[in-house]
Write a protein that holds these residues in place. Structure first.
Motif, mmCIF file in Angstrom:
data_model
loop_
_atom_site.group_PDB
_atom_site.id
_atom_site.type_symbol
_atom_site.label_atom_id
_atom_site.label_comp_id
_atom_site.label_asym_id
_atom_site.label_seq_id
_atom_site.Cartn_x
_atom_site.Cartn_y
_atom_site.Cartn_z
ATOM 1 N N UNK A 165 1.717 42.033 21.411
ATOM 2 C CA UNK A 165 2.559 43.100 21.958
ATOM 3 C C UNK A 165 1.622 44.173 22.482
ATOM 4 N N UNK A 166 1.725 44.477 23.781
ATOM 5 C CA UNK A 166 0.803 45.452 24.358
ATOM 6 C C UNK A 166 1.424 46.109 25.574
ATOM 7 N N UNK A 167 1.222 47.422 25.700
ATOM 8 C CA UNK A 167 1.520 48.107 26.938
ATOM 9 C C UNK A 167 0.293 48.135 27.827
ATOM 10 N N UNK A 168 0.411 48.860 28.941
ATOM 11 C CA UNK A 168 -0.695 48.942 29.904
ATOM 12 C C UNK A 168 -1.349 50.316 29.867
ATOM 13 N N UNK A 169 -0.524 51.358 29.980
ATOM 14 C CA UNK A 169 -1.027 52.721 29.960
ATOM 15 C C UNK A 169 0.120 53.623 29.525
ATOM 16 N N UNK A 170 -0.077 54.931 29.584
ATOM 17 C CA UNK A 170 0.918 55.865 29.067
ATOM 18 C C UNK A 170 2.229 55.834 29.842
ATOM 19 N N UNK A 171 2.205 55.334 31.064
ATOM 20 C CA UNK A 171 3.418 55.257 31.873
ATOM 21 C C UNK A 171 4.044 53.866 31.908
ATOM 22 N N UNK A 172 3.400 52.907 31.310
ATOM 23 C CA UNK A 172 3.887 51.524 31.317
ATOM 24 C C UNK A 172 3.726 50.991 29.905
ATOM 25 N N UNK A 173 4.768 51.189 29.100
ATOM 26 C CA UNK A 173 4.686 50.981 27.662
ATOM 27 C C UNK A 173 5.661 49.914 27.186
ATOM 28 N N UNK A 174 5.467 49.514 25.954
ATOM 29 C CA UNK A 174 6.371 48.598 25.261
ATOM 30 C C UNK A 174 6.898 49.318 24.032
ATOM 31 N N UNK A 175 8.211 49.459 23.916
ATOM 32 C CA UNK A 175 8.804 50.219 22.819
ATOM 33 C C UNK A 175 10.002 49.477 22.237
ATOM 34 N N UNK A 176 10.075 49.485 20.910
ATOM 35 C CA UNK A 176 11.244 48.930 20.244
ATOM 36 C C UNK A 176 11.253 47.417 20.179
ATOM 37 N N UNK A 177 10.199 46.818 19.616
ATOM 38 C CA UNK A 177 10.131 45.364 19.460
ATOM 39 C C UNK A 177 10.294 45.044 17.971
ATOM 40 N N UNK A 178 11.252 44.179 17.642
ATOM 41 C CA UNK A 178 11.543 43.825 16.255
ATOM 42 C C UNK A 178 11.326 42.341 16.022
ATOM 43 N N UNK A 179 10.568 42.031 14.977
ATOM 44 C CA UNK A 179 10.399 40.657 14.507
ATOM 45 C C UNK A 179 11.095 40.567 13.148
ATOM 46 N N UNK A 180 12.243 39.932 13.130
ATOM 47 C CA UNK A 180 13.097 39.866 11.941
ATOM 48 C C UNK A 180 13.187 38.407 11.486
ATOM 49 N N UNK A 181 12.508 38.083 10.412
ATOM 50 C CA UNK A 181 12.462 36.712 9.899
ATOM 51 C C UNK A 181 11.918 35.757 10.953
ATOM 52 N N UNK A 182 10.758 36.085 11.467
ATOM 53 C CA UNK A 182 10.009 35.173 12.335
ATOM 54 C C UNK A 182 9.017 34.436 11.435
ATOM 55 N N UNK A 183 9.104 33.112 11.412
ATOM 56 C CA UNK A 183 8.351 32.302 10.452
ATOM 57 C C UNK A 183 7.540 31.256 11.202
ATOM 58 N N UNK A 184 6.227 31.251 10.962
ATOM 59 C CA UNK A 184 5.347 30.232 11.520
ATOM 60 C C UNK A 184 4.880 29.321 10.394
ATOM 61 N N UNK A 185 5.302 28.082 10.433
ATOM 62 C CA UNK A 185 4.834 27.072 9.485
ATOM 63 C C UNK A 185 4.946 27.552 8.038
ATOM 64 N N UNK A 186 6.110 28.077 7.709
ATOM 65 C CA UNK A 186 6.404 28.470 6.337
ATOM 66 C C UNK A 186 5.993 29.874 5.955
ATOM 67 N N UNK A 187 5.325 30.615 6.836
ATOM 68 C CA UNK A 187 4.868 31.971 6.528
ATOM 69 C C UNK A 187 5.598 32.978 7.410
ATOM 70 N N UNK A 188 6.305 33.903 6.759
ATOM 71 C CA UNK A 188 6.981 34.951 7.510
ATOM 72 C C UNK A 188 5.950 35.885 8.147
ATOM 73 N N UNK A 189 6.173 36.247 9.382
ATOM 74 C CA UNK A 189 5.221 37.084 10.116
ATOM 75 C C UNK A 189 5.380 38.542 9.703
ATOM 76 N N UNK A 190 4.253 39.194 9.414
ATOM 77 C CA UNK A 190 4.202 40.635 9.189
ATOM 78 C C UNK A 190 3.153 41.226 10.126
ATOM 79 N N UNK A 191 3.061 42.537 10.122
ATOM 80 C CA UNK A 191 2.076 43.186 10.996
ATOM 81 C C UNK A 191 0.651 42.828 10.604
ATOM 82 N N UNK A 192 0.458 42.384 9.364
ATOM 83 C CA UNK A 192 -0.874 42.046 8.888
ATOM 84 C C UNK A 192 -1.141 40.545 8.898
ATOM 85 N N UNK A 193 -0.232 39.760 9.428
ATOM 86 C CA UNK A 193 -0.425 38.321 9.473
ATOM 87 C C UNK A 193 -1.557 37.953 10.427
#
Length: 208
Positions: A165-193
């Motif tokens: 998840x990445x924006x480009x600069x202060x005028x081209x941003x990404x806001x409000x992204x939710x990962x709710x029960x996203x699971x890769x191969x048995x492991x739920x994704x967290x910000x520290x995954x």
């Protein structure tokens, strides 16, 4: 070498109960514009799109590529629900990538079941300038994207799929992204995954 179903400058679209196998992207949203064909439709938004109860397969590309070609004022209110992905062999499973100053907002992926095979990359939310820009050589913006109950199963040997998840600069941003029960191969994704990259010019990226 064509996409499966492309939603181009269209509104009130419903796609359901389909099996789609492609050599290119399975589901796309685009905004080509129609200056030489129909000036009234030139640059119309893509909005109110629902894709549900489908089975998808791509041999060499993305399952979802949203906004890669996007001369439109906005793409909004798109829902992808109750979908089985049997196979993908391309850059990303799903990429949300508006350019040309376009706003993409209110996009939802829910109850997605993915047969994974250790692909290197999984989900990207990133508004770049790409080779398909036609009028404004500028990035876009992303607001309110949800991935809920997205489950990857199958065999892998090390790779579990990058989430970026990445924006480009202060005028081209990404806001409000939710990962709710996203699971890769048995492991739920967290910000520290492992293989989760939340980069600059982002806000309100949430893991549940």
């Amino acid at each position: 070498y064509n996409d499966g179903i492309g939603v181009v400058n269209s509104q009130q679209v419903k796609i359901e109960n389909c099996f789609i196998r492609t050599d290119d992207d399975c589901i796309t949203s685009k905004g080509f514009g129609w200056p030489d064909r129909d000036r009234e439709r030139d640059g119309m938004a893509v909005e109110d799109v629902t894709v549900s109860h489908c089975t998808l397969w791509t041999d060499r590309a993305h399952i979802w590529r949203l906004g890669g070609e996007c001369w439109a004022p906005a793409m909004r209110r798109m829902v992808f629900r109750d979908i089985d992905v049997l196979h993908w062999d391309g850059p990303w499973l799903a990429t949300v990538e508006p350019a040309e100053e376009m706003l993409m907002e209110d996009v939802r992926f829910e109850d997605i079941r993915v047969n994974g095979e250790g692909q290197e990359r999984f989900i990207q939310v990133y508004p770049p300038v790409n080779q398909w820009v036609r009028r404004k050589k500028a990035p876009g913006n992303v607001r309110n994207v949800t991935f809920k109950n997205v489950i990857v199963t199958g065999a892998h040997s090390g790779n579990i799929g990058l989430i970026k998840v990445s924006g480009i600069d202060a005028n081209h941003t990404v806001e409000g992204v939710t990962f709710d029960n996203v699971v890769r191969y048995g492991e739920r994704v967290t910000k520290d995954s492992p293989n989760v990259q939340i980069q600059e010019h982002t806000k309100d990226v949430v893991f549940k």
